[in-house]
Design a protein around this motif. Structure first.
Motif, short mmCIF file in Angstrom:
data_model
loop_
_atom_site.label_atom_id
_atom_site.label_comp_id
_atom_site.label_asym_id
_atom_site.label_seq_id
_atom_site.Cartn_x
_atom_site.Cartn_y
_atom_site.Cartn_z
N TYR A 19 0.81 -1.21 0.00
CA TYR A 19 0.00 0.00 0.00
C TYR A 19 0.85 1.26 0.00
O TYR A 19 0.43 2.28 -0.57
CB TYR A 19 -1.01 -0.02 1.15
CG TYR A 19 -2.19 -0.90 0.82
CD1 TYR A 19 -3.19 -0.44 -0.03
CD2 TYR A 19 -2.30 -2.19 1.32
CE1 TYR A 19 -4.28 -1.25 -0.36
CE2 TYR A 19 -3.38 -3.00 1.00
CZ TYR A 19 -4.36 -2.51 0.14
OH TYR A 19 -5.43 -3.31 -0.19
N THR A 20 2.03 1.23 0.58
CA THR A 20 2.92 2.39 0.51
C THR A 20 3.24 2.71 -0.95
O THR A 20 3.16 3.87 -1.38
CB THR A 20 4.21 2.14 1.31
OG1 THR A 20 3.86 1.98 2.70
CG2 THR A 20 5.19 3.29 1.17
N ALA A 21 3.56 1.68 -1.73
CA ALA A 21 3.89 1.88 -3.15
C ALA A 21 2.66 2.27 -3.96
O ALA A 21 2.73 3.17 -4.81
CB ALA A 21 4.51 0.60 -3.72
N VAL A 22 1.54 1.63 -3.71
CA VAL A 22 0.35 1.81 -4.54
C VAL A 22 -0.36 3.13 -4.28
O VAL A 22 -0.86 3.77 -5.20
CB VAL A 22 -0.62 0.62 -4.31
CG1 VAL A 22 -1.96 0.86 -4.95
CG2 VAL A 22 0.01 -0.67 -4.84
N ALA A 83 -0.61 5.54 -12.89
CA ALA A 83 0.55 5.34 -12.02
C ALA A 83 0.23 4.40 -10.86
O ALA A 83 1.05 3.54 -10.51
CB ALA A 83 1.04 6.69 -11.49
N ALA A 84 -0.95 4.54 -10.27
CA ALA A 84 -1.34 3.65 -9.17
C ALA A 84 -1.48 2.22 -9.68
O ALA A 84 -1.03 1.27 -9.02
CB ALA A 84 -2.64 4.13 -8.53
N ALA A 90 3.35 -3.78 -10.31
CA ALA A 90 4.76 -3.99 -9.97
C ALA A 90 4.93 -4.55 -8.56
O ALA A 90 5.88 -5.28 -8.28
CB ALA A 90 5.53 -2.67 -10.10
N ALA A 91 3.97 -4.24 -7.66
CA ALA A 91 4.04 -4.70 -6.28
C ALA A 91 3.35 -6.06 -6.08
O ALA A 91 3.23 -6.53 -4.96
CB ALA A 91 3.42 -3.66 -5.35
N LEU A 115 -6.49 -6.75 -7.75
CA LEU A 115 -6.66 -7.45 -6.48
C LEU A 115 -5.36 -7.31 -5.71
O LEU A 115 -4.27 -7.52 -6.27
CB LEU A 115 -6.97 -8.93 -6.71
CG LEU A 115 -8.26 -9.26 -7.42
CD1 LEU A 115 -8.40 -10.78 -7.57
CD2 LEU A 115 -9.47 -8.68 -6.71
N ASP A 116 -5.45 -6.94 -4.43
CA ASP A 116 -4.26 -6.80 -3.59
C ASP A 116 -3.74 -8.19 -3.20
O ASP A 116 -4.33 -9.21 -3.57
CB ASP A 116 -4.55 -5.89 -2.40
CG ASP A 116 -5.17 -6.57 -1.20
OD1 ASP A 116 -5.63 -7.73 -1.31
OD2 ASP A 116 -5.19 -5.95 -0.12
N PRO A 117 -2.64 -8.28 -2.43
CA PRO A 117 -2.08 -9.59 -2.08
C PRO A 117 -3.03 -10.52 -1.31
O PRO A 117 -2.83 -11.72 -1.32
CB PRO A 117 -0.85 -9.23 -1.24
CG PRO A 117 -0.44 -7.89 -1.72
CD PRO A 117 -1.75 -7.19 -2.03
#
Length: 134
Positions: A19-22, A83-84, A90-91, A115-117
């Motif tokens: 979430y820091t990156a996204v 970008a998000a 990428a994450a 979808l997140d991790p």
């Protein structure tokens, strides 16, 4: 208007990094850790994200029900959506809809979905009419 959301995740460190990156391309860059022992009995430790002096998105380690939540994050431009989305892929996010106009909602509705991790559905959304653009 919502004040805050808690999201339970299976691996807090992995989710903080994700979430820091996204969220950075969306201007959500403030981070705050809340020690649960400072709250009422049983309060979880929280890892918060926010912007403009507000903390509104919080992670806590706990039971995960990935398909149980869909969270839409406001983007200030189509470029921020792009970008998000790129940062999320990428994450390690799973693509659920590349950035594009979502004409089935409105031709000015521009979004991307992943979808997140933990399998939570995330959407990065730019609605031009909400930003004074037409």
């Amino acid at each position: 208007m919502l004040d805050h959301v808690f999201l339970s995740v299976s691996d807090i460190d992995r989710s903080i990094a994700f979430y820091t990156a996204v969220l950075a391309p969306l201007g959500i860059t403030n981070r705050h850790d809340y020690d649960g022992k400072d709250g009422p009995p049983g309060h979880p430790d929280l890892k918060g994200f926010g912007a403009n002096g507000r903390m509104f998105f919080w992670l806590r380690e706990g039971l995960v029900a990935g398909g149980a939540a869909h969270i839409g994050f406001v983007a200030r431009s189509q470029e921020a959506v792009n970008a998000a989305y790129s940062a999320a892929i990428a994450a390690g996010a799973i693509d659920k809809g590349a950035p594009s106009a979502r004409a089935y909602y409105d031709p000015r509705y521009y979004a991307a979905n992943v979808l997140d991790p933990d399998g939570y559905s995330l959407e990065f959304v730019y609605k031009s009419w909400q930003h004074g653009d037409q």
